[in-house]
Design a protein around this motif. Structure first.
Motif, PDB file in Angstrom:
ATOM      1  N   ILE A   1      -8.749  -0.413   2.143  1.00 39.74           N
ATOM      2  CA  ILE A   1      -7.588  -0.541   3.124  1.00 39.74           C
ATOM      3  C   ILE A   1      -6.412  -1.014   2.436  1.00 39.74           C
ATOM      4  CG2 ILE A   1      -6.641  -0.725   5.144  1.00 39.74           C
ATOM      5  CD1 ILE A   1      -8.718   1.015   5.549  1.00 39.74           C
ATOM      6  N   LEU A   2      -5.233  -0.479   2.090  1.00 39.77           N
ATOM      7  CA  LEU A   2      -4.136  -0.847   1.755  1.00 39.77           C
ATOM      8  C   LEU A   2      -3.031  -1.104   2.766  1.00 39.77           C
ATOM      9  CD1 LEU A   2      -3.333   1.730  -1.345  1.00 39.77           C
ATOM     10  CD2 LEU A   2      -5.033  -0.288  -1.277  1.00 39.77           C
ATOM     11  N   LYS A   3      -2.508  -2.168   2.895  1.00 43.95           N
ATOM     12  CA  LYS A   3      -1.421  -2.612   3.823  1.00 43.95           C
ATOM     13  C   LYS A   3      -0.247  -2.473   3.336  1.00 43.95           C
ATOM     14  CE  LYS A   3      -4.992  -4.587   7.065  1.00 43.95           C
ATOM     15  NZ  LYS A   3      -5.393  -5.827   7.767  1.00 43.95           N
ATOM     16  N   VAL A   4       0.767  -1.732   3.718  1.00 45.53           N
ATOM     17  CA  VAL A   4       2.108  -1.423   3.275  1.00 45.53           C
ATOM     18  C   VAL A   4       3.097  -1.257   4.045  1.00 45.53           C
ATOM     19  CG1 VAL A   4       1.028  -0.494   0.982  1.00 45.53           C
ATOM     20  CG2 VAL A   4       1.889   0.941   2.766  1.00 45.53           C
ATOM     21  N   SER A   5       4.486  -1.966   3.673  1.00 46.57           N
ATOM     22  CA  SER A   5       5.536  -1.659   4.612  1.00 46.57           C
ATOM     23  C   SER A   5       6.252  -0.409   4.471  1.00 46.57           C
ATOM     24  CB  SER A   5       6.463  -2.666   4.199  1.00 46.57           C
ATOM     25  OG  SER A   5       7.032  -2.567   2.835  1.00 46.57           O
ATOM     26  N   PRO A   6       6.879  -0.069   5.274  1.00 40.09           N
ATOM     27  CA  PRO A   6       7.607   1.434   5.327  1.00 40.09           C
ATOM     28  C   PRO A   6       8.376   1.457   3.818  1.00 40.09           C
ATOM     29  CG  PRO A   6       8.181   0.491   7.448  1.00 40.09           C
ATOM     30  CD  PRO A   6       7.345  -0.674   6.791  1.00 40.09           C
ATOM     31  N   GLN A   7       9.033   0.564   3.355  1.00 33.78           N
ATOM     32  CA  GLN A   7       9.487   0.684   2.136  1.00 33.78           C
ATOM     33  C   GLN A   7       8.452   0.926   0.863  1.00 33.78           C
ATOM     34  OE1 GLN A   7      10.109  -1.888   4.259  1.00 33.78           O
ATOM     35  NE2 GLN A   7      12.263  -1.165   5.096  1.00 33.78           N
TER      36      GLN A   7
ATOM     37  N   ASP B   1       2.572   5.405  -5.271  1.00 35.45           N
ATOM     38  CA  ASP B   1       1.763   6.696  -5.691  1.00 35.45           C
ATOM     39  C   ASP B   1       0.673   6.799  -5.013  1.00 35.45           C
ATOM     40  OD1 ASP B   1       0.291   8.445  -7.211  1.00 35.45           O
ATOM     41  OD2 ASP B   1       0.406   7.469  -8.981  1.00 35.45           O
ATOM     42  N   LYS B   2       0.637   8.114  -4.281  1.00 30.93           N
ATOM     43  CA  LYS B   2      -0.324   8.354  -3.080  1.00 30.93           C
ATOM     44  C   LYS B   2      -1.265   9.355  -3.584  1.00 30.93           C
ATOM     45  CE  LYS B   2       3.526   7.982   0.243  1.00 30.93           C
ATOM     46  NZ  LYS B   2       4.658   7.824  -1.001  1.00 30.93           N
ATOM     47  N   GLN B   3      -1.472   9.520  -4.710  1.00 27.42           N
ATOM     48  CA  GLN B   3      -2.518  10.563  -5.204  1.00 27.42           C
ATOM     49  C   GLN B   3      -4.026  10.306  -4.951  1.00 27.42           C
ATOM     50  OE1 GLN B   3      -3.250  11.006  -9.613  1.00 27.42           O
ATOM     51  NE2 GLN B   3      -1.950   9.047  -9.942  1.00 27.42           N
ATOM     52  N   TYR B   4      -4.244   8.864  -4.883  1.00 27.43           N
ATOM     53  CA  TYR B   4      -5.643   8.526  -4.278  1.00 27.43           C
ATOM     54  C   TYR B   4      -5.591   7.900  -2.663  1.00 27.43           C
ATOM     55  CZ  TYR B   4      -5.958   8.623  -9.506  1.00 27.43           C
ATOM     56  OH  TYR B   4      -6.231   9.060 -10.609  1.00 27.43           O
ATOM     57  N   ILE B   5      -4.641   8.408  -2.124  1.00 27.36           N
ATOM     58  CA  ILE B   5      -4.845   7.896  -0.638  1.00 27.36           C
ATOM     59  C   ILE B   5      -5.249   9.264   0.230  1.00 27.36           C
ATOM     60  CG2 ILE B   5      -3.480   7.331   1.625  1.00 27.36           C
ATOM     61  CD1 ILE B   5      -3.150   5.380  -0.951  1.00 27.36           C
ATOM     62  N   LEU B   6      -6.349   8.884   1.042  1.00 30.93           N
ATOM     63  CA  LEU B   6      -7.157   9.637   1.684  1.00 30.93           C
ATOM     64  C   LEU B   6      -6.544   9.911   2.995  1.00 30.93           C
ATOM     65  CD1 LEU B   6     -10.828   8.810   0.479  1.00 30.93           C
ATOM     66  CD2 LEU B   6      -9.058  10.323  -0.564  1.00 30.93           C
ATOM     67  N   TYR B   7      -6.379   8.794   3.884  1.00 24.84           N
ATOM     68  CA  TYR B   7      -6.108   8.744   5.262  1.00 24.84           C
ATOM     69  C   TYR B   7      -4.928   7.647   5.346  1.00 24.84           C
ATOM     70  CZ  TYR B   7      -9.914  11.790   7.050  1.00 24.84           C
ATOM     71  OH  TYR B   7     -10.556  12.885   7.150  1.00 24.84           O
ATOM     72  N   ARG B   8      -4.085   7.812   6.383  1.00 26.89           N
ATOM     73  CA  ARG B   8      -3.098   6.904   6.668  1.00 26.89           C
ATOM     74  C   ARG B   8      -3.226   6.754   8.194  1.00 26.89           C
ATOM     75  NH1 ARG B   8       2.915   9.736   5.969  1.00 26.89           N
ATOM     76  NH2 ARG B   8       2.686  11.093   7.768  1.00 26.89           N
ATOM     77  N   ARG B   9      -2.806   5.406   8.617  1.00 29.48           N
ATOM     78  CA  ARG B   9      -2.722   4.986   9.947  1.00 29.48           C
ATOM     79  C   ARG B   9      -1.433   4.263  10.024  1.00 29.48           C
ATOM     80  NH1 ARG B   9      -7.150   1.856  13.965  1.00 29.48           N
ATOM     81  NH2 ARG B   9      -6.173   2.184  15.788  1.00 29.48           N
ATOM     82  N   GLN B  10      -0.679   4.536  11.119  1.00 28.54           N
ATOM     83  CA  GLN B  10       0.745   3.900  11.546  1.00 28.54           C
ATOM     84  C   GLN B  10       0.344   2.580  12.145  1.00 28.54           C
ATOM     85  OE1 GLN B  10       4.127   6.059  12.743  1.00 28.54           O
ATOM     86  NE2 GLN B  10       5.279   4.773  11.758  1.00 28.54           N
TER      87      GLN B  10
ATOM     88  N   SER C   1      -1.408   1.479   7.392  1.00 28.04           N
ATOM     89  CA  SER C   1      -2.949   1.161   6.525  1.00 28.04           C
ATOM     90  C   SER C   1      -3.386   2.373   6.014  1.00 28.04           C
ATOM     91  CB  SER C   1      -3.808   0.569   7.631  1.00 28.04           C
ATOM     92  OG  SER C   1      -3.537  -0.666   8.214  1.00 28.04           O
ATOM     93  N   LEU C   2      -3.777   2.439   4.805  1.00 30.48           N
ATOM     94  CA  LEU C   2      -3.971   3.471   3.910  1.00 30.48           C
ATOM     95  C   LEU C   2      -5.478   3.146   3.555  1.00 30.48           C
ATOM     96  CD1 LEU C   2      -0.753   3.591   1.817  1.00 30.48           C
ATOM     97  CD2 LEU C   2      -1.044   4.739   3.897  1.00 30.48           C
TER      98      LEU C   2
END
Length: 283
Positions: free
Chosen positions: A220-226, A232-241, A247-248
């Motif tokens: 799980i990646l935890k990132v700010s809006p910025q 690079d989102k090529q390996y992101i499967l799902y996201r949750r705000q 959380s990615l």
């Protein structure tokens, strides 16, 4: 051992369409929220309810060619069933001996004693954990080649759960061509027990993955809006705000660790994996 291809069951408010496979020498987990279709799948496989389509193959045989001798090769624990409270463990041993030619009475008795199960006490006087041990012990005791276990550790304390999981490990280690298909709401049990797992929701299989790969490659990646905007989102499967941003879910943890060294990269559990897939948005 067991192969389901588009197994279907239709109710007014629910439809099941399930494909999965339990292979020899492996423990396969079956996860999903309440009402997802796990128990319905097990009941359809066992012929407890009529299926509306698809195929069930058991030991290489289609459902309409399965013999009584094939059914004797299955050990079953269902969450909503069990033995009469008026029976003792000794009574159960006699019943199993009458039904199963390969029932091992000596092993059953030795294992019952090792699990501190009183042989002559009625089951209605047993604790929840003791009753669960009896059900799993009975499923294993007739040299079954396939175990189908629906929530065998539900409602148990840590010690009782550990004893049951150890029984299942011993079973698969001693019978290399046998297989276990198990459902559980306790994801920690499945993480340490299962070789692979299927996730079901709304009657549909959402994914099938190796447990080792989930724990080693997913995160799980935890990132700010910025951070999200430049990622690079090529390996992101799902996201949750989230309140902090996003959380990615990724299955390429190493890529993000190497290319974004300051990013928060959290180890994933089955619970977190299931939550973000059910509550998140697929990319």
């Amino acid at each position: 051992m067991l192969k389901l291809t588009n197994l279907q069951k239709n109710y007014p408010d629910f439809s099941l369409d399930c494909s999965l496979e339990a292979l020899p020498g492996r423990i396969t987990g079956f996860i999903g929220p309440n009402g997802a279709g796990k128990s319905t799948t097990f009941k359809a496989v066992l012929g407890l309810i009529h299926s509306d389509g698809g195929t069930v193959e058991l030991f290489g045989r289609k459902a309409d060619t399965i013999r009584p001798s094939d059914l004797q090769r299955i050990g079953v624990v269902m969450a909503e069933s069990g033995f009469s409270g008026e029976l003792t463990v000794t009574d159960i041993s006699r019943i199993l001996a009458a039904f199963y030619p390969d029932f091992d009475a000596d092993w059953f008795r030795e294992k019952a004693e090792a699990l501190s199960l009183p042989m002559k006490k009625k089951l209605k006087e047993f604790s929840t954990g003791m009753k669960a041990k009896v059900k799993v012990l009975s499923a294993i005791s007739h040299n079954a080649d396939l175990l189908i276990l629906d929530e065998p550790t539900a409602g148990l304390d840590v010690l009782a759960r550990d004893q049951i999981l150890e029984m299942l490990r011993e079973y698969i280690e001693n019978r290399e061509n046998s297989s276990i298909l198990i459902s559980s709401h306790i994801s920690g049990d499945l993480e340490q027990l299962c070789d692979d797992f299927y996730m079901i929701s709304g009657g549909k299989i959402l994914c099938h993955e190796e447990t080792d790969r989930l724990l080693s490659d997913y995160a799980i990646l935890k990132v700010s809006p910025q951070e999200y905007e430049t990622l690079d989102k090529q390996y992101i499967l799902y996201r949750r705000q989230e309140s902090f941003g996003w959380s990615l879910l990724t299955d390429q943890k190493r890529f993000y660790i190497e290319n974004y060294p300051r990013m928060v990269v959290d180890r994933i559990s089955m619970d977190e994996f299931m939550m973000i897939m059910l509550k998140g948005e697929k990319l």
